[in-house]
Design a protein around this motif. Sequence first.
Motif, PDB file in Angstrom:
ATOM      1  N   SER A  80      -8.388  -0.014 -11.221  1.00 27.05           N
ATOM      2  CA  SER A  80      -7.250   0.929 -11.897  1.00 27.05           C
ATOM      3  C   SER A  80      -7.171   1.805 -11.759  1.00 27.05           C
ATOM      4  O   SER A  80      -6.446   3.113 -11.575  1.00 27.05           O
ATOM      5  N   LEU A  81      -8.671   2.362 -12.059  1.00 33.39           N
ATOM      6  CA  LEU A  81      -8.791   3.952 -11.713  1.00 33.39           C
ATOM      7  C   LEU A  81      -8.624   4.409 -11.215  1.00 33.39           C
ATOM      8  O   LEU A  81      -7.889   5.673 -10.781  1.00 33.39           O
ATOM      9  N   ASP A  82      -8.944   3.832  -9.851  1.00 32.95           N
ATOM     10  CA  ASP A  82      -8.880   4.213  -8.686  1.00 32.95           C
ATOM     11  C   ASP A  82      -8.122   4.178  -8.095  1.00 32.95           C
ATOM     12  O   ASP A  82      -7.729   5.439  -7.075  1.00 32.95           O
ATOM     13  N   LYS A  83      -7.281   3.620  -8.008  1.00 30.04           N
ATOM     14  CA  LYS A  83      -5.561   3.312  -7.930  1.00 30.04           C
ATOM     15  C   LYS A  83      -4.739   4.997  -8.267  1.00 30.04           C
ATOM     16  O   LYS A  83      -4.074   5.527  -7.388  1.00 30.04           O
ATOM     17  N   THR A  84      -4.736   5.075  -9.914  1.00 31.00           N
ATOM     18  CA  THR A  84      -4.164   6.490 -10.134  1.00 31.00           C
ATOM     19  C   THR A  84      -4.836   7.248  -9.456  1.00 31.00           C
ATOM     20  O   THR A  84      -4.066   8.141  -9.083  1.00 31.00           O
ATOM     21  N   VAL A  85      -6.262   7.340  -9.022  1.00 26.60           N
ATOM     22  CA  VAL A  85      -6.994   8.665  -8.700  1.00 26.60           C
ATOM     23  C   VAL A  85      -5.836   8.771  -8.083  1.00 26.60           C
ATOM     24  O   VAL A  85      -5.223   9.848  -6.757  1.00 26.60           O
ATOM     25  N   ALA A  86      -5.913   7.772  -6.436  1.00 29.32           N
ATOM     26  CA  ALA A  86      -5.463   8.364  -4.652  1.00 29.32           C
ATOM     27  C   ALA A  86      -4.374   7.716  -5.374  1.00 29.32           C
ATOM     28  O   ALA A  86      -3.819   8.996  -4.505  1.00 29.32           O
ATOM     29  N   ARG A 248      12.152  -1.169  -6.425  1.00 23.58           N
ATOM     30  CA  ARG A 248      12.635   0.312  -6.136  1.00 23.58           C
ATOM     31  C   ARG A 248      11.262   0.535  -6.924  1.00 23.58           C
ATOM     32  O   ARG A 248      11.204   1.915  -7.326  1.00 23.58           O
ATOM     33  N   TYR A 249      11.053  -0.065  -8.423  1.00 23.14           N
ATOM     34  CA  TYR A 249       9.964   0.546  -9.250  1.00 23.14           C
ATOM     35  C   TYR A 249       8.628   0.614  -8.880  1.00 23.14           C
ATOM     36  O   TYR A 249       7.475   0.630 -10.001  1.00 23.14           O
ATOM     37  N   LYS A 250       8.328   0.659  -7.433  1.00 24.04           N
ATOM     38  CA  LYS A 250       6.406  -1.110  -7.329  1.00 24.04           C
ATOM     39  C   LYS A 250       6.719   0.661  -6.014  1.00 24.04           C
ATOM     40  O   LYS A 250       7.101   1.920  -5.899  1.00 24.04           O
ATOM     41  N   THR A 251       5.305   0.617  -5.839  1.00 20.99           N
ATOM     42  CA  THR A 251       5.031   1.918  -5.427  1.00 20.99           C
ATOM     43  C   THR A 251       3.851   1.187  -4.052  1.00 20.99           C
ATOM     44  O   THR A 251       3.645  -0.097  -4.293  1.00 20.99           O
ATOM     45  N   GLY A 252       3.685   1.561  -2.763  1.00 19.95           N
ATOM     46  CA  GLY A 252       3.334   0.404  -1.709  1.00 19.95           C
ATOM     47  C   GLY A 252       4.149  -0.359  -1.380  1.00 19.95           C
ATOM     48  O   GLY A 252       3.274  -1.412  -1.310  1.00 19.95           O
ATOM     49  N   VAL A 253       4.588  -0.223  -1.085  1.00 22.38           N
ATOM     50  CA  VAL A 253       5.828  -1.423  -0.362  1.00 22.38           C
ATOM     51  C   VAL A 253       6.022  -1.283   0.987  1.00 22.38           C
ATOM     52  O   VAL A 253       6.761  -0.155   1.357  1.00 22.38           O
ATOM     53  N   TYR A 254       6.147  -2.292   1.676  1.00 22.43           N
ATOM     54  CA  TYR A 254       6.198  -2.207   3.020  1.00 22.43           C
ATOM     55  C   TYR A 254       7.135  -3.956   3.419  1.00 22.43           C
ATOM     56  O   TYR A 254       6.432  -4.695   3.399  1.00 22.43           O
ATOM     57  N   ILE A 255       7.999  -3.418   3.331  1.00 22.76           N
ATOM     58  CA  ILE A 255       9.331  -5.066   3.647  1.00 22.76           C
ATOM     59  C   ILE A 255       9.581  -4.932   4.878  1.00 22.76           C
ATOM     60  O   ILE A 255      10.294  -4.328   5.169  1.00 22.76           O
ATOM     61  N   GLY A 256       9.312  -6.268   5.361  1.00 24.03           N
ATOM     62  CA  GLY A 256      10.189  -6.563   6.535  1.00 24.03           C
ATOM     63  C   GLY A 256      10.105  -8.263   7.487  1.00 24.03           C
ATOM     64  O   GLY A 256       9.338  -8.869   6.075  1.00 24.03           O
ATOM     65  N   CYS A 257      10.305  -8.498   8.318  1.00 26.26           N
ATOM     66  CA  CYS A 257       9.392 -10.292   8.446  1.00 26.26           C
ATOM     67  C   CYS A 257       7.824  -9.978   9.523  1.00 26.26           C
ATOM     68  O   CYS A 257       8.038  -9.160  10.261  1.00 26.26           O
ATOM     69  N   TRP A 325      -1.554   1.075  10.094  1.00 29.42           N
ATOM     70  CA  TRP A 325      -1.781   2.265   8.899  1.00 29.42           C
ATOM     71  C   TRP A 325      -1.948   2.615   7.899  1.00 29.42           C
ATOM     72  O   TRP A 325      -2.033   2.880   6.893  1.00 29.42           O
ATOM     73  N   PHE A 326      -1.382   1.190   7.427  1.00 28.67           N
ATOM     74  CA  PHE A 326      -1.899   0.398   6.281  1.00 28.67           C
ATOM     75  C   PHE A 326      -2.708  -0.420   6.135  1.00 28.67           C
ATOM     76  O   PHE A 326      -2.865  -0.635   4.735  1.00 28.67           O
ATOM     77  N   ILE A 327      -3.718  -0.799   7.010  1.00 26.34           N
ATOM     78  CA  ILE A 327      -4.433  -1.784   6.338  1.00 26.34           C
ATOM     79  C   ILE A 327      -5.976  -0.600   5.577  1.00 26.34           C
ATOM     80  O   ILE A 327      -6.361   0.749   5.794  1.00 26.34           O
ATOM     81  N   GLY A 328      -6.266  -0.726   4.092  1.00 27.66           N
ATOM     82  CA  GLY A 328      -7.248  -0.648   3.675  1.00 27.66           C
ATOM     83  C   GLY A 328      -6.343   0.522   3.237  1.00 27.66           C
ATOM     84  O   GLY A 328      -7.810   0.930   1.706  1.00 27.66           O
ATOM     85  N   LEU A 329      -4.945  -0.133   2.272  1.00 30.89           N
ATOM     86  CA  LEU A 329      -4.321   1.250   1.678  1.00 30.89           C
ATOM     87  C   LEU A 329      -4.022  -0.649   0.214  1.00 30.89           C
ATOM     88  O   LEU A 329      -4.244  -1.924   0.758  1.00 30.89           O
ATOM     89  N   GLU A 330      -3.905   0.139  -0.373  1.00 28.62           N
ATOM     90  CA  GLU A 330      -3.145  -0.977  -1.067  1.00 28.62           C
ATOM     91  C   GLU A 330      -1.555  -0.850  -1.168  1.00 28.62           C
ATOM     92  O   GLU A 330      -0.795  -0.687  -1.899  1.00 28.62           O
ATOM     93  N   VAL A 331      -1.341  -1.883  -0.520  1.00 27.78           N
ATOM     94  CA  VAL A 331      -0.032  -2.276  -0.263  1.00 27.78           C
ATOM     95  C   VAL A 331       0.458  -3.750  -0.294  1.00 27.78           C
ATOM     96  O   VAL A 331      -0.495  -4.717   0.368  1.00 27.78           O
TER      97      VAL A 331
END
Length: 402
Positions: A80-86, A248-257, A325-331
Amino acid sequence: MKQRTPRKFSLNCILFLCISFFVLGALFSHRLWNTATSNISPVSKLQSEQAIGSDDCDKKKPADNDVMGEVLKTHEAIESLDKTVAMLQMKLAVSRRNQEMKNLDDTGDVSTLDPAHNDSQRAKVFMVIGINTAFSSRKRRDSIRETWMPQGNKLVQLEREKGIVIRFMIGHSATSNSILDRAIDSEDAEHKDFLRLEHVEGYHELSAKTKTYFSTAVTRWDAEFYVKVDDDVHVNLGNLAATLGRHRYKTGVYIGCMKSGPVLSKKYVKYREPEYWKFGEVGNKYFRHATGQIYAISKDLADYIAINQPILHKYANEDVSLGSWFIGLEVEHVNDRSMCCRTPTNYTLFKTKDCERKAQEGNTCVASFDWSCSGICKSVERMQQVHLKCGEGDAVVWSALI
């Protein structure tokens, strides 16, 4: 009669007798113990030993569980701390970039990220929709203007009242001030619905165009979501707004088919991947990514692309590039199948419902197209038909809760 005197025992004699009786008693007791234990079966011995061992384990288990619980809690806290720092690092980078943009505006220099807009105060909106188009697609653009995209004052009103910005995104030709560029300038003067990019147009440059689009859009508009859609896809704006509103209140959201197609390595094949060897053995599939006809990303992911634009690798296919581009990210990958509904057809072989049948059931789709054409087949001729059969109604977007 003579009286007898009692016989006296010496102290040494008494001590000897005591020691002798003690030794005899010890030997007798040891023999009895060995005889008793020898009568106990091996099974009983094993059960006794296991019982003793289990008692020891039971005593140790609570302590071990407590330690493991504390370790897990510590690990979760560190994550959780790592995510916050990122997130803070990303916000800091965005603020630094915005300050640099403001400094450029103050000095009168023109920003390469957004040459047409030098206002340091970005407009806050809900979503920005960039419609990917080409110089030769005037008829496609007109088919969209005549169906699901508002025009004139309504387009401005949609932006002001609902925070929905819609623009055709296009770059420039390789030749400066060419007839192609002048045609787009003339069309933009008439409709005022273009977003010009610092990008040289070309089919094999879609990945670069996507990076430039997001980088330009985040500089001009402070949106919660950024959407990319092709100019041969039908969109229900109200349904799209409602769908994004649920995240809308989330972060790191990637939406599609989301899909994972094969990595094509053969030459002269459409969608061939020249860097196929990076994906392992021949015949492997891509990682999960949203199909390129339409997708949406949250603000923080668009900022990430804008900040890291120079070092993000471009694959042959634009949708694969974005997913990489999103590989390795909290997505969070949101697989929303209402963003890839099939258009109405006369064929009855399809098991899935098309957008018309879903609309009749009161479950209109977000977007509709034909997989076989990577868009609506013959979209110029059929866009109006799809809009009539699958459209949500022009009033829905104005009543959408955003």
